[in-house]
Design a protein around this motif. Sequence first.
Motif, PDB file in Angstrom:
ATOM      1  N   LYS A 272     -34.852 -41.293  10.736  1.00 36.32           N
ATOM      2  CA  LYS A 272     -33.668 -41.938  10.170  1.00 36.32           C
ATOM      3  C   LYS A 272     -33.438 -43.325  10.771  1.00 36.32           C
ATOM      4  O   LYS A 272     -33.005 -44.251  10.071  1.00 36.32           O
ATOM      5  N   LEU A 273     -33.750 -43.472  12.070  1.00 35.63           N
ATOM      6  CA  LEU A 273     -33.625 -44.787  12.711  1.00 35.63           C
ATOM      7  C   LEU A 273     -34.568 -45.801  12.068  1.00 35.63           C
ATOM      8  O   LEU A 273     -34.173 -46.925  11.750  1.00 35.63           O
ATOM      9  N   LEU A 274     -35.823 -45.386  11.870  1.00 31.36           N
ATOM     10  CA  LEU A 274     -36.806 -46.272  11.250  1.00 31.36           C
ATOM     11  C   LEU A 274     -36.436 -46.562   9.802  1.00 31.36           C
ATOM     12  O   LEU A 274     -36.574 -47.701   9.326  1.00 31.36           O
ATOM     13  N   GLN A 275     -35.970 -45.556   9.114  1.00 35.76           N
ATOM     14  CA  GLN A 275     -35.594 -45.712   7.704  1.00 35.76           C
ATOM     15  C   GLN A 275     -34.448 -46.715   7.555  1.00 35.76           C
ATOM     16  O   GLN A 275     -34.473 -47.587   6.682  1.00 35.76           O
ATOM     17  N   LYS A 276     -33.452 -46.595   8.449  1.00 31.13           N
ATOM     18  CA  LYS A 276     -32.310 -47.523   8.418  1.00 31.13           C
ATOM     19  C   LYS A 276     -32.763 -48.948   8.757  1.00 31.13           C
ATOM     20  O   LYS A 276     -32.360 -49.913   8.096  1.00 31.13           O
ATOM     21  N   GLU A 277     -33.619 -49.068   9.784  1.00 31.27           N
ATOM     22  CA  GLU A 277     -34.133 -50.379  10.195  1.00 31.27           C
ATOM     23  C   GLU A 277     -34.934 -51.018   9.072  1.00 31.27           C
ATOM     24  O   GLU A 277     -34.800 -52.217   8.792  1.00 31.27           O
ATOM     25  N   TYR A 278     -35.751 -50.208   8.408  1.00 30.04           N
ATOM     26  CA  TYR A 278     -36.583 -50.744   7.320  1.00 30.04           C
ATOM     27  C   TYR A 278     -35.709 -51.196   6.148  1.00 30.04           C
ATOM     28  O   TYR A 278     -35.981 -52.229   5.523  1.00 30.04           O
ATOM     29  N   GLY A 279     -34.648 -50.448   5.871  1.00 34.00           N
ATOM     30  CA  GLY A 279     -33.746 -50.830   4.786  1.00 34.00           C
ATOM     31  C   GLY A 279     -33.161 -52.209   5.024  1.00 34.00           C
ATOM     32  O   GLY A 279     -33.061 -53.041   4.098  1.00 34.00           O
ATOM     33  N   PHE A 280     -32.797 -52.476   6.278  1.00 33.43           N
ATOM     34  CA  PHE A 280     -32.249 -53.791   6.641  1.00 33.43           C
ATOM     35  C   PHE A 280     -33.307 -54.885   6.485  1.00 33.43           C
ATOM     36  O   PHE A 280     -33.058 -55.942   5.889  1.00 33.43           O
ATOM     37  N   ILE A 281     -34.510 -54.631   7.016  1.00 38.40           N
ATOM     38  CA  ILE A 281     -35.605 -55.620   6.954  1.00 38.40           C
ATOM     39  C   ILE A 281     -36.008 -55.884   5.509  1.00 38.40           C
ATOM     40  O   ILE A 281     -36.244 -57.030   5.112  1.00 38.40           O
ATOM     41  N   LYS A 282     -36.089 -54.825   4.726  1.00 31.63           N
ATOM     42  CA  LYS A 282     -36.515 -54.958   3.331  1.00 31.63           C
ATOM     43  C   LYS A 282     -35.553 -55.852   2.549  1.00 31.63           C
ATOM     44  O   LYS A 282     -35.981 -56.722   1.771  1.00 31.63           O
ATOM     45  N   ASN A 283     -34.264 -55.640   2.770  1.00 35.84           N
ATOM     46  CA  ASN A 283     -33.267 -56.464   2.081  1.00 35.84           C
ATOM     47  C   ASN A 283     -33.256 -57.901   2.604  1.00 35.84           C
ATOM     48  O   ASN A 283     -33.161 -58.856   1.826  1.00 35.84           O
ATOM     49  N   LYS A 284     -33.393 -58.041   3.910  1.00 31.97           N
ATOM     50  CA  LYS A 284     -33.340 -59.366   4.515  1.00 31.97           C
ATOM     51  C   LYS A 284     -34.484 -60.266   4.044  1.00 31.97           C
ATOM     52  O   LYS A 284     -34.277 -61.441   3.711  1.00 31.97           O
ATOM     53  N   PHE A 285     -35.689 -59.687   3.966  1.00 37.29           N
ATOM     54  CA  PHE A 285     -36.863 -60.491   3.601  1.00 37.29           C
ATOM     55  C   PHE A 285     -37.329 -60.258   2.160  1.00 37.29           C
ATOM     56  O   PHE A 285     -38.370 -60.769   1.759  1.00 37.29           O
ATOM     57  N   ARG A 286     -36.530 -59.482   1.414  1.00 30.44           N
ATOM     58  CA  ARG A 286     -36.830 -59.207   0.002  1.00 30.44           C
ATOM     59  C   ARG A 286     -38.269 -58.703  -0.174  1.00 30.44           C
ATOM     60  O   ARG A 286     -39.058 -59.248  -0.938  1.00 30.44           O
ATOM     61  N   LEU A 287     -38.554 -57.645   0.534  1.00 28.57           N
ATOM     62  CA  LEU A 287     -39.914 -57.099   0.529  1.00 28.57           C
ATOM     63  C   LEU A 287     -40.141 -56.177  -0.663  1.00 28.57           C
ATOM     64  O   LEU A 287     -39.221 -55.571  -1.188  1.00 28.57           O
ATOM     65  N   ASN A 288     -41.400 -56.081  -1.043  1.00 24.44           N
ATOM     66  CA  ASN A 288     -41.808 -55.206  -2.141  1.00 24.44           C
ATOM     67  C   ASN A 288     -43.099 -54.507  -1.722  1.00 24.44           C
ATOM     68  O   ASN A 288     -44.006 -55.144  -1.199  1.00 24.44           O
ATOM     69  N   ASN A 289     -43.163 -53.212  -1.928  1.00 24.31           N
ATOM     70  CA  ASN A 289     -44.392 -52.495  -1.569  1.00 24.31           C
ATOM     71  C   ASN A 289     -44.980 -51.726  -2.754  1.00 24.31           C
ATOM     72  O   ASN A 289     -45.718 -50.753  -2.574  1.00 24.31           O
ATOM     73  N   SER A 290     -44.656 -52.190  -3.954  1.00 29.21           N
ATOM     74  CA  SER A 290     -45.120 -51.478  -5.153  1.00 29.21           C
ATOM     75  C   SER A 290     -46.644 -51.514  -5.311  1.00 29.21           C
ATOM     76  O   SER A 290     -47.221 -50.640  -5.963  1.00 29.21           O
ATOM     77  N   ASN A 291     -47.305 -52.522  -4.730  1.00 26.05           N
ATOM     78  CA  ASN A 291     -48.766 -52.631  -4.859  1.00 26.05           C
ATOM     79  C   ASN A 291     -49.514 -52.064  -3.660  1.00 26.05           C
ATOM     80  O   ASN A 291     -50.738 -52.180  -3.591  1.00 26.05           O
TER      81      ASN A 291
END
Length: 434
Positions: A239-258
């Motif tokens: 859950k800690l990693l999931q929360k951290e990733y959610g923040f990073i993903k939004n901050k840097f507008r990341l996409n992992n669909s590929n």
Amino acid sequence: MKEDFLHYVWKFQKFDTRNVKTTNGEAIHIKKVGDHNTNSGPDFFNAKLTIGSQLWAGNVELHLKSSDWYEHRHEEDVAYENVILHVVWEHDTEIFRKNNTVIPTLVLEGIIASETLENYHRLFTKKHNWINCEQEFHLVDDFILKHWLERLYVERLEAKSEVILSHLKQCNSNWEALLFRLLCKNFGLKVNGEAFLSVAQSVDFSVVQKCCSTQKQLESLLMGQAGLLEEAKDDIYYKLLQKEYGFIKNKFRLNNSNVIRPKFFRLRPPNFPTIRLSQLASLYSISKQLFSKLIENPSEDTSEKTIKQLYSILTISAHSYWDTHYNFGVTSEKKEKKLTKKFIDLLLINTILPLKFCYAKTIGKEVSEEILTLAMILVKEDNMVVEKFNKLKQVAKNAMESQALLQLKSNYCEKAKCLECAIGNVVLGSNFGN
């Protein structure tokens, strides 16, 4: 019979040169066979021959049959206008220049050394279990093998450099970003190499650098991009990693669909993607400016000292959470998930040494001998190819030799390029079969 065999016969004059004549009965005295051309155009450039009483300087073309000249439409190609001798196995038609003069022809059938022909047929026409020369391999002189393997290893490094440079272009000539991409791929090993590479390609390296301040932050980035944080799990660390990733993903507008999702199936637990990604995150959170530390070691360092430093940098462990886990939420017996010496060796062999070679080449520095020495310090790889060669003859004792054998098998043995191989040339010119 293959045309490249005729190239070998002409190049090394594996025929009776004392009484050689053209099909018209003119004596041929070979002063220089010419320079072997492996590109388009005549097979040998700048030959020197006396035909009859006339000294000729020009090119030599070889074919299985004389009529192949017309089959290949050489009569229409200006590159063949300076051919002074046509060397064939079978003479089935006269060949003319544009001015209607006959191009002298030498027929090799009947004048090639019988030993050479027998060895050729043994190499190429008999059934073999694995490689063409497996019956003779153990008889090849150690000195010849040693020097051929060194050449093959450098050849392998050259081939890897081409791949590395294509990645460098994609990384906008950023060597640090390139190192990260290559390490990602090799941390994934064979099963997850492409998946881990796709993770590296899915995020700009500047984001990786910004997330290197803590091991947990970088691990959340890598795990998240790999698609390993998308479920609901009752696990605090998850859950800690999931929360951290959610923040990073939004901050840097990341996409992992590929991104290719990494696999767990049929992997030993130490090679689970969770463990390997955590170890990679640990490496980058501990070591800043990793490229300069791993690649740009001081030239005055001894090879032994260089290897010791590389081991020191790469001896890292996954996050302490993984001491009691191989996957999220499933506890296991406590064991520190440290990179083993065997795994570090693979990183050095497949990532660090090729990259060191490629980088030196781009800045005009000659390091072939240095890389050879480093590779000779490392333990050989354990795989089927190396094992089979060593059963024929104990030839691989270090990583340089095991890498060279992989190059030999894939680039020569599997393509039956025995005539371009030092070992094949020894077999062709030997009396092993007698």
